[in-house]
Design a protein around this motif. Structure first.
Motif, PDB file in Angstrom:
ATOM      1  N   ALA A  41       0.829  -1.197   0.000  1.00 18.49           N
ATOM      2  CA  ALA A  41       0.000   0.000   0.000  1.00 18.49           C
ATOM      3  C   ALA A  41       0.870   1.256   0.000  1.00 18.49           C
ATOM      4  O   ALA A  41       1.954   1.286   0.579  1.00 18.49           O
ATOM      5  N   GLU A  42       0.380   2.294  -0.655  1.00 19.45           N
ATOM      6  CA  GLU A  42       1.040   3.579  -0.612  1.00 19.45           C
ATOM      7  C   GLU A  42       0.526   4.324   0.616  1.00 19.45           C
ATOM      8  O   GLU A  42      -0.683   4.523   0.774  1.00 19.45           O
ATOM      9  N   ILE A  43       1.433   4.711   1.492  1.00 17.66           N
ATOM     10  CA  ILE A  43       1.053   5.287   2.782  1.00 17.66           C
ATOM     11  C   ILE A  43       1.320   6.789   2.808  1.00 17.66           C
ATOM     12  O   ILE A  43       2.423   7.244   2.494  1.00 17.66           O
ATOM     13  N   SER A  44       0.283   7.535   3.187  1.00 18.79           N
ATOM     14  CA  SER A  44       0.430   8.973   3.416  1.00 18.79           C
ATOM     15  C   SER A  44       0.323   9.210   4.920  1.00 18.79           C
ATOM     16  O   SER A  44      -0.594   8.687   5.561  1.00 18.79           O
ATOM     17  N   VAL A  45       1.236   9.961   5.472  1.00 18.14           N
ATOM     18  CA  VAL A  45       1.259  10.216   6.910  1.00 18.14           C
ATOM     19  C   VAL A  45       0.660  11.587   7.200  1.00 18.14           C
ATOM     20  O   VAL A  45       1.118  12.605   6.665  1.00 18.14           O
ATOM     21  N   ALA A  46      -0.373  11.599   8.036  1.00 14.04           N
ATOM     22  CA  ALA A  46      -0.992  12.866   8.430  1.00 14.04           C
ATOM     23  C   ALA A  46      -0.121  13.557   9.469  1.00 14.04           C
ATOM     24  O   ALA A  46       0.348  12.926  10.418  1.00 14.04           O
ATOM     25  N   ALA A  67      -2.388  -0.020  15.119  1.00 21.86           N
ATOM     26  CA  ALA A  67      -1.103  -0.571  15.563  1.00 21.86           C
ATOM     27  C   ALA A  67      -0.896  -0.142  17.012  1.00 21.86           C
ATOM     28  O   ALA A  67      -1.167   1.012  17.373  1.00 21.86           O
ATOM     29  N   TRP A  68      -0.441  -1.090  17.836  1.00 27.52           N
ATOM     30  CA  TRP A  68      -0.275  -0.823  19.269  1.00 27.52           C
ATOM     31  C   TRP A  68       1.191  -0.874  19.662  1.00 27.52           C
ATOM     32  O   TRP A  68       1.977  -1.635  19.084  1.00 27.52           O
ATOM     33  N   SER A  69       1.523  -0.098  20.655  1.00 27.88           N
ATOM     34  CA  SER A  69       2.903  -0.088  21.152  1.00 27.88           C
ATOM     35  C   SER A  69       3.201  -1.309  22.009  1.00 27.88           C
ATOM     36  O   SER A  69       4.359  -1.658  22.217  1.00 27.88           O
ATOM     37  N   GLY A  70       2.152  -1.947  22.519  1.00 29.52           N
ATOM     38  CA  GLY A  70       2.291  -3.166  23.316  1.00 29.52           C
ATOM     39  C   GLY A  70       1.066  -4.025  23.130  1.00 29.52           C
ATOM     40  O   GLY A  70       0.571  -4.159  22.011  1.00 29.52           O
ATOM     41  N   ASN A  71       0.557  -4.596  24.230  1.00 24.83           N
ATOM     42  CA  ASN A  71      -0.651  -5.405  24.139  1.00 24.83           C
ATOM     43  C   ASN A  71      -1.849  -4.520  23.812  1.00 24.83           C
ATOM     44  O   ASN A  71      -2.044  -3.480  24.452  1.00 24.83           O
ATOM     45  N   PRO A  72      -2.663  -4.915  22.826  1.00 22.85           N
ATOM     46  CA  PRO A  72      -3.845  -4.121  22.487  1.00 22.85           C
ATOM     47  C   PRO A  72      -4.749  -3.912  23.694  1.00 22.85           C
ATOM     48  O   PRO A  72      -5.083  -4.848  24.404  1.00 22.85           O
ATOM     49  N   GLY A  73      -5.124  -2.669  23.913  1.00 24.75           N
ATOM     50  CA  GLY A  73      -5.996  -2.345  25.030  1.00 24.75           C
ATOM     51  C   GLY A  73      -5.271  -2.092  26.331  1.00 24.75           C
ATOM     52  O   GLY A  73      -5.827  -1.497  27.257  1.00 24.75           O
ATOM     53  N   ASP A  76      -0.809   2.167  24.631  1.00 22.42           N
ATOM     54  CA  ASP A  76      -1.291   3.194  23.711  1.00 22.42           C
ATOM     55  C   ASP A  76      -1.085   2.742  22.267  1.00 22.42           C
ATOM     56  O   ASP A  76      -0.110   2.056  21.955  1.00 22.42           O
ATOM     57  N   PRO A  77      -1.995   3.143  21.385  1.00 21.61           N
ATOM     58  CA  PRO A  77      -1.757   2.850  19.971  1.00 21.61           C
ATOM     59  C   PRO A  77      -0.630   3.718  19.437  1.00 21.61           C
ATOM     60  O   PRO A  77      -0.371   4.813  19.963  1.00 21.61           O
ATOM     61  N   THR A  78       0.043   3.238  18.415  1.00 23.06           N
ATOM     62  CA  THR A  78       1.024   4.092  17.739  1.00 23.06           C
ATOM     63  C   THR A  78       0.354   4.891  16.639  1.00 23.06           C
ATOM     64  O   THR A  78       0.888   5.897  16.185  1.00 23.06           O
ATOM     65  N   GLY A  79      -0.835   4.424  16.241  1.00 21.51           N
ATOM     66  CA  GLY A  79      -1.572   5.145  15.217  1.00 21.51           C
ATOM     67  C   GLY A  79      -2.675   4.295  14.630  1.00 21.51           C
ATOM     68  O   GLY A  79      -2.818   3.110  14.962  1.00 21.51           O
ATOM     69  N   VAL A  80      -3.454   4.915  13.770  1.00 21.85           N
ATOM     70  CA  VAL A  80      -4.549   4.236  13.083  1.00 21.85           C
ATOM     71  C   VAL A  80      -4.372   4.398  11.584  1.00 21.85           C
ATOM     72  O   VAL A  80      -4.130   5.513  11.099  1.00 21.85           O
ATOM     73  N   ALA A  81      -4.484   3.297  10.858  1.00 22.93           N
ATOM     74  CA  ALA A  81      -4.416   3.331   9.396  1.00 22.93           C
ATOM     75  C   ALA A  81      -5.836   3.361   8.841  1.00 22.93           C
ATOM     76  O   ALA A  81      -6.690   2.581   9.253  1.00 22.93           O
ATOM     77  N   VAL A  82      -6.074   4.270   7.911  1.00 21.01           N
ATOM     78  CA  VAL A  82      -7.381   4.409   7.269  1.00 21.01           C
ATOM     79  C   VAL A  82      -7.217   4.110   5.783  1.00 21.01           C
ATOM     80  O   VAL A  82      -6.392   4.730   5.098  1.00 21.01           O
ATOM     81  N   TRP A  93      -2.100   7.222   7.288  1.00 17.25           N
ATOM     82  CA  TRP A  93      -1.649   6.876   8.632  1.00 17.25           C
ATOM     83  C   TRP A  93      -1.852   8.075   9.546  1.00 17.25           C
ATOM     84  O   TRP A  93      -1.348   9.166   9.305  1.00 17.25           O
ATOM     85  N   VAL A  94      -2.635   7.856  10.613  1.00 12.91           N
ATOM     86  CA  VAL A  94      -2.918   8.905  11.595  1.00 12.91           C
ATOM     87  C   VAL A  94      -2.171   8.560  12.875  1.00 12.91           C
ATOM     88  O   VAL A  94      -2.561   7.647  13.608  1.00 12.91           O
ATOM     89  N   PRO A  95      -1.087   9.249  13.180  1.00 12.23           N
ATOM     90  CA  PRO A  95      -0.295   8.915  14.386  1.00 12.23           C
ATOM     91  C   PRO A  95      -1.052   9.239  15.659  1.00 12.23           C
ATOM     92  O   PRO A  95      -1.996  10.031  15.670  1.00 12.23           O
ATOM     93  N   VAL A  96      -0.625   8.614  16.744  1.00 10.92           N
ATOM     94  CA  VAL A  96      -1.324   8.734  18.024  1.00 10.92           C
ATOM     95  C   VAL A  96      -1.403  10.176  18.501  1.00 10.92           C
ATOM     96  O   VAL A  96      -2.350  10.562  19.201  1.00 10.92           O
TER      97      VAL A  96
END
Length: 204
Positions: A41-46, A67-73, A76-82, A93-96
């Motif tokens: 995928a071509e990724i654009s970073v916000a 994407a999570w920095s450790g265990n989900p929940g 903290d997430p590292t970001g969300v991909a849309v 890519w929307v960073p945390v």
């Protein structure tokens, strides 16, 4: 292999198969397949909330991956991909750092249908910050989870009833749990595929 079972929420079934084949706990390195179709995928970073708004403005629904920095929940997430264009494909890519900003949150809570896998950790994370994610219409983990934990016994008994107990002893008694587990997983997968083709999704 374990990652596939975990993705499908069939963790209990993987443990059953692991007991037969002795494949370890899945924590070690796995060999990547030598060939296969890999989608790049071509990724654009916000960088700003304005970037998020611009990247998501034409989307009728939101397909997300976290994407999570450790265990989900529990981290903290590292970001969300849309997914902004599934055909090309393109991803925003929307960073945390942006996920708690009101302008960014508004893009995810404006009522557009949201589809993702295992949405619960992200919903909890956002809820802890006063954000109520109400428009989730599909979570691919729910149907698989319910089938794996509520129907596994029924499917196994049905397979024995209709195919005969001897069918799973073809390779010897030691392989019976493996063959029966594989057949059970196949039935679960076929049912999920049938639901997907008919667009039968479970609403949270």
């Amino acid at each position: 292999t374990k990652r596939i079972f975990d993705f499908l929420e069939f963790k209990a079934l993987f443990d059953r198969l692991r007991a037969v084949v002795g494949s370890g706990d899945g924590s070690g390195a796995e060999t990547a397949p030598a060939s296969g179709n890999v989608v790049q995928a071509e990724i654009s970073v916000a960088v700003t909330p304005a970037d998020v708004a611009a990247g998501m403005k034409s989307l009728e629904r939101l397909d997300l991956a976290v994407a999570w920095s450790g265990n989900p929940g529990r981290s903290d997430p590292t970001g969300v991909a849309v997914v902004t264009d599934a055909a090309l494909p393109e991803v925003l890519w929307v960073p945390v750092e942006l996920l708690s900003q009101p302008a960014t949150v508004g893009q995810f809570t404006d009522g557009r249908p949201i589809r993702m896998h295992d949405a619960k950790p992200l919903m909890r994370w956002w809820a802890g910050r006063g954000v109520d994610l109400r428009s989730l219409t599909m979570d691919t983990a729910i149907a698989a989870y319910l089938i794996a934990h509520l129907w596994d016994g029924f499917i196994e008994k049905s397979l024995v009833t209709h195919l005969g107990a001897g069918t799973f002893r073809t390779l010897g008694a030691g392989y019976e749990p493996l063959l029966q587990g594989a057949a059970t997983l196949l039935v679960m997968w076929l049912f999920l595929a049938w639901m997907h083709r008919r667009r039968i999704f479970l609403r949270v």
